[in-house]
Write a protein that holds these residues in place. Structure first.
Motif, mmCIF file in Angstrom:
data_model
loop_
_atom_site.group_PDB
_atom_site.id
_atom_site.type_symbol
_atom_site.label_atom_id
_atom_site.label_comp_id
_atom_site.label_asym_id
_atom_site.label_seq_id
_atom_site.Cartn_x
_atom_site.Cartn_y
_atom_site.Cartn_z
ATOM 1 N N MET A 1 9.225 57.592 32.592
ATOM 2 C CA MET A 1 9.232 57.395 31.131
ATOM 3 C C MET A 1 9.841 56.043 30.799
ATOM 4 O O MET A 1 10.907 55.687 31.300
ATOM 5 N N LYS A 2 9.185 55.259 29.949
ATOM 6 C CA LYS A 2 9.696 53.963 29.551
ATOM 7 C C LYS A 2 10.669 54.117 28.388
ATOM 8 O O LYS A 2 10.629 55.073 27.641
ATOM 9 N N GLY A 3 11.536 53.135 28.264
ATOM 10 C CA GLY A 3 12.442 53.107 27.132
ATOM 11 C C GLY A 3 13.807 53.679 27.392
ATOM 12 O O GLY A 3 14.653 53.660 26.496
ATOM 13 N N LEU A 4 14.074 54.200 28.591
ATOM 14 C CA LEU A 4 15.410 54.694 28.906
ATOM 15 C C LEU A 4 16.376 53.521 29.012
ATOM 16 O O LEU A 4 16.058 52.487 29.591
ATOM 17 N N ARG A 5 17.565 53.715 28.470
ATOM 18 C CA ARG A 5 18.572 52.658 28.498
ATOM 19 C C ARG A 5 19.801 53.152 29.233
ATOM 20 O O ARG A 5 20.222 54.300 29.058
ATOM 21 N N VAL A 6 20.401 52.280 30.029
ATOM 22 C CA VAL A 6 21.636 52.598 30.751
ATOM 23 C C VAL A 6 22.792 51.937 30.014
ATOM 24 O O VAL A 6 22.810 50.714 29.827
ATOM 25 N N MET A 7 23.754 52.764 29.586
ATOM 26 C CA MET A 7 24.874 52.273 28.795
ATOM 27 C C MET A 7 26.185 52.669 29.467
ATOM 28 O O MET A 7 26.325 53.783 29.968
ATOM 29 N N PRO A 8 27.178 51.767 29.482
ATOM 30 C CA PRO A 8 28.470 52.121 30.071
ATOM 31 C C PRO A 8 29.229 53.079 29.175
ATOM 32 O O PRO A 8 29.101 53.065 27.950
ATOM 33 N N GLY A 9 30.038 53.929 29.795
ATOM 34 C CA GLY A 9 30.896 54.856 29.065
ATOM 35 C C GLY A 9 32.250 54.904 29.732
ATOM 36 O O GLY A 9 32.433 54.438 30.847
ATOM 37 N N GLY A 10 33.247 55.485 29.054
ATOM 38 C CA GLY A 10 34.605 55.496 29.584
ATOM 39 C C GLY A 10 35.253 54.152 29.319
ATOM 40 O O GLY A 10 34.673 53.218 28.786
ATOM 41 N N ARG A 11 36.540 54.038 29.688
ATOM 42 C CA ARG A 11 37.270 52.814 29.426
ATOM 43 C C ARG A 11 36.648 51.661 30.193
ATOM 44 O O ARG A 11 36.557 51.670 31.404
ATOM 45 N N ALA A 12 36.229 50.652 29.450
ATOM 46 C CA ALA A 12 35.612 49.437 30.009
ATOM 47 C C ALA A 12 34.382 49.752 30.840
ATOM 48 O O ALA A 12 33.935 48.953 31.645
ATOM 49 N N GLY A 13 33.773 50.950 30.648
ATOM 50 C CA GLY A 13 32.551 51.290 31.345
ATOM 51 C C GLY A 13 32.695 51.480 32.833
ATOM 52 O O GLY A 13 31.729 51.431 33.577
ATOM 53 N N ARG A 14 33.948 51.732 33.301
ATOM 54 C CA ARG A 14 34.156 51.806 34.738
ATOM 55 C C ARG A 14 33.889 53.189 35.301
ATOM 56 O O ARG A 14 33.645 53.343 36.484
ATOM 57 N N ARG A 15 33.955 54.222 34.471
ATOM 58 C CA ARG A 15 33.873 55.574 35.013
ATOM 59 C C ARG A 15 32.449 56.114 35.023
ATOM 60 O O ARG A 15 32.035 56.767 35.979
ATOM 61 N N ARG A 16 31.686 55.863 33.959
ATOM 62 C CA ARG A 16 30.357 56.464 33.858
ATOM 63 C C ARG A 16 29.334 55.469 33.323
ATOM 64 O O ARG A 16 29.661 54.554 32.569
ATOM 65 N N LEU A 17 28.093 55.715 33.731
ATOM 66 C CA LEU A 17 26.940 55.056 33.131
ATOM 67 C C LEU A 17 26.066 56.150 32.534
ATOM 68 O O LEU A 17 25.692 57.100 33.227
ATOM 69 N N TYR A 18 25.743 56.027 31.249
ATOM 70 C CA TYR A 18 24.920 57.013 30.566
ATOM 71 C C TYR A 18 23.481 56.518 30.476
ATOM 72 O O TYR A 18 23.232 55.329 30.240
ATOM 73 N N VAL A 19 22.535 57.432 30.671
ATOM 74 C CA VAL A 19 21.119 57.125 30.504
ATOM 75 C C VAL A 19 20.671 57.759 29.186
ATOM 76 O O VAL A 19 20.761 58.996 29.022
ATOM 77 N N ASN A 20 20.219 56.931 28.261
ATOM 78 C CA ASN A 20 19.888 57.393 26.916
ATOM 79 C C ASN A 20 18.410 57.183 26.601
ATOM 80 O O ASN A 20 17.785 56.219 27.068
ATOM 81 N N LEU A 21 17.880 58.086 25.791
ATOM 82 C CA LEU A 21 16.537 57.919 25.242
ATOM 83 C C LEU A 21 16.565 56.831 24.169
ATOM 84 O O LEU A 21 17.646 56.428 23.707
ATOM 85 N N PRO A 22 15.412 56.340 23.738
ATOM 86 C CA PRO A 22 15.399 55.311 22.691
ATOM 87 C C PRO A 22 16.116 55.734 21.413
ATOM 88 O O PRO A 22 16.638 54.884 20.687
ATOM 89 N N ASP A 23 16.155 57.058 21.126
ATOM 90 C CA ASP A 23 16.844 57.508 19.911
ATOM 91 C C ASP A 23 18.342 57.657 20.108
ATOM 92 O O ASP A 23 19.060 58.082 19.197
ATOM 93 N N GLY A 24 18.856 57.320 21.311
ATOM 94 C CA GLY A 24 20.288 57.372 21.571
ATOM 95 C C GLY A 24 20.761 58.640 22.251
ATOM 96 O O GLY A 24 21.922 58.729 22.660
ATOM 97 N N ARG A 25 19.875 59.643 22.397
ATOM 98 C CA ARG A 25 20.289 60.901 23.014
ATOM 99 C C ARG A 25 20.431 60.719 24.519
ATOM 100 O O ARG A 25 19.561 60.175 25.187
ATOM 101 N N ALA A 26 21.562 61.200 25.059
ATOM 102 C CA ALA A 26 21.817 61.069 26.495
ATOM 103 C C ALA A 26 21.021 62.117 27.263
ATOM 104 O O ALA A 26 20.942 63.280 26.867
ATOM 105 N N VAL A 27 20.415 61.688 28.369
ATOM 106 C CA VAL A 27 19.665 62.616 29.214
ATOM 107 C C VAL A 27 20.298 62.742 30.612
ATOM 108 O O VAL A 27 19.902 63.601 31.397
ATOM 109 N N ALA A 28 21.294 61.871 30.896
ATOM 110 C CA ALA A 28 21.978 61.947 32.195
ATOM 111 C C ALA A 28 23.167 61.007 32.169
ATOM 112 O O ALA A 28 23.272 60.130 31.290
ATOM 113 N N TRP A 29 24.071 61.206 33.123
ATOM 114 C CA TRP A 29 25.117 60.211 33.334
ATOM 115 C C TRP A 29 25.421 60.107 34.825
ATOM 116 O O TRP A 29 25.226 61.050 35.580
ATOM 117 N N TYR A 30 25.871 58.916 35.213
ATOM 118 C CA TYR A 30 26.226 58.635 36.596
ATOM 119 C C TYR A 30 27.729 58.430 36.671
ATOM 120 O O TYR A 30 28.266 57.509 36.063
#
Length: 274
Positions: A1-30
């Motif tokens: 699926m196209k349009g997935l965005r990887v966004m950092p989460g947690g303090r300074a983005g060091r703990r998790r990376l979130y995978v979000n749909l174009p509307d901002g809804r999270a579908v997974a995290w690393y």
């Protein structure tokens, strides 16, 4: 699926990376620390793996989100105004600089302390990738605020931060002297704060003083119970100690410490659920 965005989460983005749909809804995290991908929408699994592939290393486990622990649930139930986790290094000093004294000398002093706390805060936050947790500006009634509370495998550290101002710093049993300024009771203060933290967390807390940007630091040979840290060596000094806390202990202690009500005297703490 196209349009997935990887966004950092947690303090300074060091703990998790979130995978979000174009509307901002999270579908997974690393979770970088656990090296695990938690999938919330299994129908997007292949697209999620494709989006995260540049960030993965080693053997990665994949599955549904783990069942939350008691500490996780306690953290989720914490009222926002009682949660210390979002505090930035020097949080209170930022407000004092904006609304505080207008005198040049007073503001310069605030800026020095703010810069010192921010530098040490960045050093401590970087340890989160190795399983440490950090809180900044922890209020302790009657004592002021603990600049940094660090919880990691070797234990818990209560840290007072002092700007060295490119001058010689001398740490004694009771006083710390920087250059020609009057000695300050930083070692004595951090002992008292660590003792209060030990009572609040029912776990041993080690007092420490971080001296930032001193030309050199001299420590009295009789000063053995207070750790003296510097930005360039703090990580090595802290991580070289033998481990005493398990990851579950660290999470539980962090959840307890991030609640402002933990630091209130027992007689003034609100009842559970209030």
């Amino acid at each position: 699926m196209k349009g997935l965005r990887v966004m950092p989460g947690g303090r300074a983005g060091r703990r998790r990376l979130y995978v979000n749909l174009p509307d901002g809804r999270a579908v997974a995290w690393y979770d970088r620390q656990a090296n695990r991908i938690s999938v919330l929408a299994d129908d997007h699994r292949e697209a999620i793996l494709t989006a995260l592939r540049p960030y993965l290393s080693g053997a990665v486990s994949i599955g549904p989100p783990p069942v939350p622990t008691a500490a996780d649930l306690a953290g989720l139930a914490l009222p926002p105004d009682a949660d210390l986790a979002p505090n930035r290094p020097g949080e209170i000093l930022l407000g004092e600089l904006e609304h505080g004294p207008s005198g040049t000398r007073a503001r310069q002093r605030l800026r020095q302390y703010l810069a010192a706390q921010q530098r040490m805060g960045d050093t401590f936050d970087a340890l989160e990738a190795d399983g440490w947790r950090t809180l900044h500006c922890v209020p302790v009634p009657g004592l002021g605020r603990i600049d940094h509370l660090l919880i990691g495998p070797p234990g818990i550290f209560c840290i007072r931060t002092v700007p060295g101002r490119r001058q010689r710093a001398v740490a004694g049993d009771l006083l710390l002297t920087v250059g020609r300024t009057a000695p300050s009771p930083d070692p004595r203060w951090t002992r008292r704060a660590a003792a209060r933290a030990t009572l609040a967390l029912t776990a041993q807390v080690t007092p420490a003083v971080a001296v930032v940007d001193a030309s050199r630091v001299e420590v009295a040979p009789t000063l053995r119970d207070v750790r003296i840290l510097q930005p360039t060596t703090a990580t090595t000094d802290l991580t070289s100690a033998p481990p005493s806390l398990k990851p579950t202990d660290i999470t539980a202690l962090f959840t307890l410490a991030r609640d402002t009500r933990t630091w209130l005297p027992p007689a003034t703490r609100p009842a559970a659920g209030v």
